[in-house]
Motif scaffolding. Structure first.
Motif, short mmCIF file in Angstrom:
data_model
loop_
_atom_site.label_atom_id
_atom_site.label_comp_id
_atom_site.label_asym_id
_atom_site.label_seq_id
_atom_site.Cartn_x
_atom_site.Cartn_y
_atom_site.Cartn_z
N ILE A 107 0.84 -1.21 0.00
CA ILE A 107 0.00 0.00 0.00
C ILE A 107 0.88 1.25 0.00
N GLU A 108 1.97 1.19 0.76
CA GLU A 108 2.90 2.32 0.79
C GLU A 108 3.47 2.56 -0.61
N ALA A 109 3.80 1.47 -1.31
CA ALA A 109 4.34 1.59 -2.68
C ALA A 109 3.29 2.16 -3.62
N LEU A 110 2.05 1.76 -3.46
CA LEU A 110 0.98 2.26 -4.33
C LEU A 110 0.71 3.73 -4.08
N ALA A 111 0.79 4.10 -2.81
CA ALA A 111 0.38 5.46 -2.44
C ALA A 111 1.49 6.49 -2.58
N SER A 112 2.72 6.06 -2.40
CA SER A 112 3.77 7.09 -2.31
C SER A 112 4.54 7.31 -3.61
N VAL A 113 4.47 6.37 -4.54
CA VAL A 113 5.24 6.56 -5.78
C VAL A 113 4.28 7.05 -6.87
N HIS A 114 4.48 8.25 -7.32
CA HIS A 114 3.58 8.81 -8.33
C HIS A 114 4.24 8.78 -9.70
N GLU A 115 4.56 7.59 -10.12
CA GLU A 115 5.14 7.43 -11.46
C GLU A 115 4.76 6.05 -12.00
N THR A 116 4.97 5.88 -13.28
CA THR A 116 4.62 4.60 -13.90
C THR A 116 5.58 3.52 -13.42
N GLY A 117 5.01 2.37 -13.08
CA GLY A 117 5.84 1.28 -12.58
C GLY A 117 5.69 0.03 -13.43
N ASN A 118 6.44 -1.00 -13.07
CA ASN A 118 6.34 -2.28 -13.77
C ASN A 118 5.43 -3.20 -12.99
N LEU A 119 4.36 -3.61 -13.63
CA LEU A 119 3.43 -4.52 -12.99
C LEU A 119 3.62 -5.89 -13.64
N HIS A 120 4.00 -6.86 -12.85
CA HIS A 120 4.13 -8.23 -13.36
C HIS A 120 2.84 -8.95 -13.02
N LEU A 121 2.11 -9.31 -14.05
CA LEU A 121 0.84 -10.00 -13.83
C LEU A 121 1.01 -11.47 -14.21
N PRO A 122 0.41 -12.38 -13.47
CA PRO A 122 0.51 -13.80 -13.86
C PRO A 122 -0.02 -14.04 -15.28
#
Lengths: 325, 134
Positions: free
Chosen positions: A97-112
């Motif tokens: 949740i901290e990662a979702l809330a505090s980083v305001h930039e595009t990230g890498n989402l690894h989805l199964p």
């Protein structure tokens, strides 16, 4: 159910072989257990309706961004090995949740289901209830980011005449460096289309045909690429994310725009005119008060001296009389 | 084991008792207690049956009793109608006592003309612990 190919055994439980869900953004790299994934997509369809005509003419102006709704669960009895050194509940949950809330930039989402995608978290919904002790459910909505740099030049449509050949050469180079395809026919078709676009006063139907050829080659190659990708790595790879596929999509888009750009260069977009009675090019030109060359440029007419009634012709907008459809 | 070796003593299986308020319930003929943590299995996308979700701990049960000429030994009906919470102790053989905090959900009375008047109490609650646990 009958299996037509007795030599093929379907691979069982692809879910178990899928990659671990992971969110990497800024300083955070969090792996989390996923219960379910929902993917939404769509096309931006614009409806054009006109009076006394049923339905609507549709224009597809591109695809909507993909939306993934991921339901993650956090419970310390889970024995899926995620490689986390701390308990899932509440430590990993709080860190995510901290990662979702505090980083305001595009990230890498690894989805199964999709492997890595570039995305941003839009919303998340954490639930803990008394019926499930020491357990939390986190529903996260991610939106795909195409990371388009919106500048003046990005908004301007690329000119077919200038870029078609260049792009085809790049795609052929990428294909050759991957060792996958020889795209000589694409290069040749692209060169032909670019030449037609640059030549003054060519028939629009020639350009449409050349553009169709380029598009067909792109489509065929993309189909082969997709089949190949599926064969190699089941469903975890997304073919649209390979460099070659992206270049082919770009060429496809550019070829689609070619006939319109040629018309745009004339300054007046055409409309469709239905010839009311048998005629010839000169009679028609004088009726419509248009130069016969303009009509011939815009249309492929087999015999200009005998144009049959009901023939559909492109004529510049604003010209013609009330008979124009 | 040799032919003349002494056989091990036969274990006894004594009766359990149920107690409420200040003593054992003498009229109770049999009882049943179910303890549960409402667990259910947790399936993940990548791994089926990956864990368990434990729900809240709860206890439920019932006991049957027969009423003698002195009347019902505890005020079950009063406790039911006034939603009173009670402590119930199940004394198990071996000295272990299950301590339950409960409330009555239903009291049934059965009065046949040719036999003793009988009753049954159904209760819900939670287990507060167990004493004498080895």
């Amino acid at each position: 159910m009958a299996n037509n190919d007795p030599g093929v055994t379907p691979e069982l439980d692809l879910f178990e072989k899928s990659p671990i869900a992971r969110w990497i953004a800024g300083p955070y790299d969090v792996k989390f257990p996923v219960q379910s994934i929902r993917e939404q997509g769509g096309n931006r369809i614009v409806e054009h309706k006109r009076p006394f005509r049923e339905g609507a003419k549709l224009d597809d102006t591109g695809g909507e961004p993909f939306i993934w709704t991921v339901t993650a669960v956090f419970n310390n009895t889970i024995d899926e090995d995620l490689g986390n050194s701390e308990p899932l509940y509440p430590n990993v949950l709080n860190r995510l949740i901290e990662a979702l809330a505090s980083v305001h930039e595009t990230g890498n989402l690894h989805l199964p289901t999709r492997s890595a995608v570039r995305a941003r978290p839009k919303t998340w919904d954490r639930t803990e209830d008394p019926e499930s002790r020491d357990h939390a459910t986190l529903v996260i909505t991610f939106i795909e980011d195409n990371e388009d740099a919106v500048t003046r030049t990005a908004l301007k449509e690329p000119a077919v005449a200038a870029q078609m050949n260049n792009l085809a050469t790049q795609a052929a180079f990428t294909a050759a460096s991957q060792g996958s395809f020889a795209l000589a026919d694409l290069q040749e078709a692209a060169e032909n289309l670019q030449n037609l676009m640059q030549a003054p006063g060519r028939v629009i139907d020639d350009i449409t045909r050349a553009a169709e050829r380029v598009k067909n080659i792109c489509k065929r190659t993309l189909q082969v690429l997709e089949t190949e990708n599926q064969r190699l790595s089941a469903f975890v790879s997304a073919p649209q994310r390979s460099e070659l596929a992206r270049q082919l999509y770009a060429i496809f888009d550019l070829a689609s725009a070619a006939p319109y750009q040629k018309n745009a260069a004339r300054g007046i977009p055409p409309r469709i005119y239905i010839v009311p009675g048998d005629t010839d090019i000169y009679t028609l030109a004088s009726t419509l008060k248009i130069d016969p060359d303009v009509i011939l440029d815009l249309n492929f007419i087999a015999d200009p001296l005998y144009i049959r009634a009901g023939t559909k012709l492109r004529i510049p907008i604003g010209s013609g009389n009330a008979a124009a459809a | 084991m040799g032919l003349f070796d002494q056989a091990p003593a036969q274990l006894l299986y004594p009766q359990a008792y149920l107690a409420m308020e200040n003593g054992d319930l003498q009229q109770v003929t049999d009882f049943r207690i179910t303890l549960s943590v409402n667990a259910r299995i947790l399936h993940l996308f990548r791994q089926p049956a990956s864990g368990l979700i434990f729900g809240p701990q709860e206890a439920r049960g019932s006991f049957n009793f027969a009423i003698d000429e002195e009347g019902i030994e505890r005020r079950y009906v009063d406790a039911l109608l006034n939603r009173k919470r009670k402590q119930l102790r199940a004394k198990l053989p071996g000295g272990q006592i299950l301590i339950l905090r409960m409330g009555f959900a239903a009291v049934d009375l059965d009065g046949p003309l040719d036999d003793a008047t009988k009753g049954s109490c159904t209760w819900l609650g939670r287990c507060e612990g167990m004493t004498g646990q080895s």
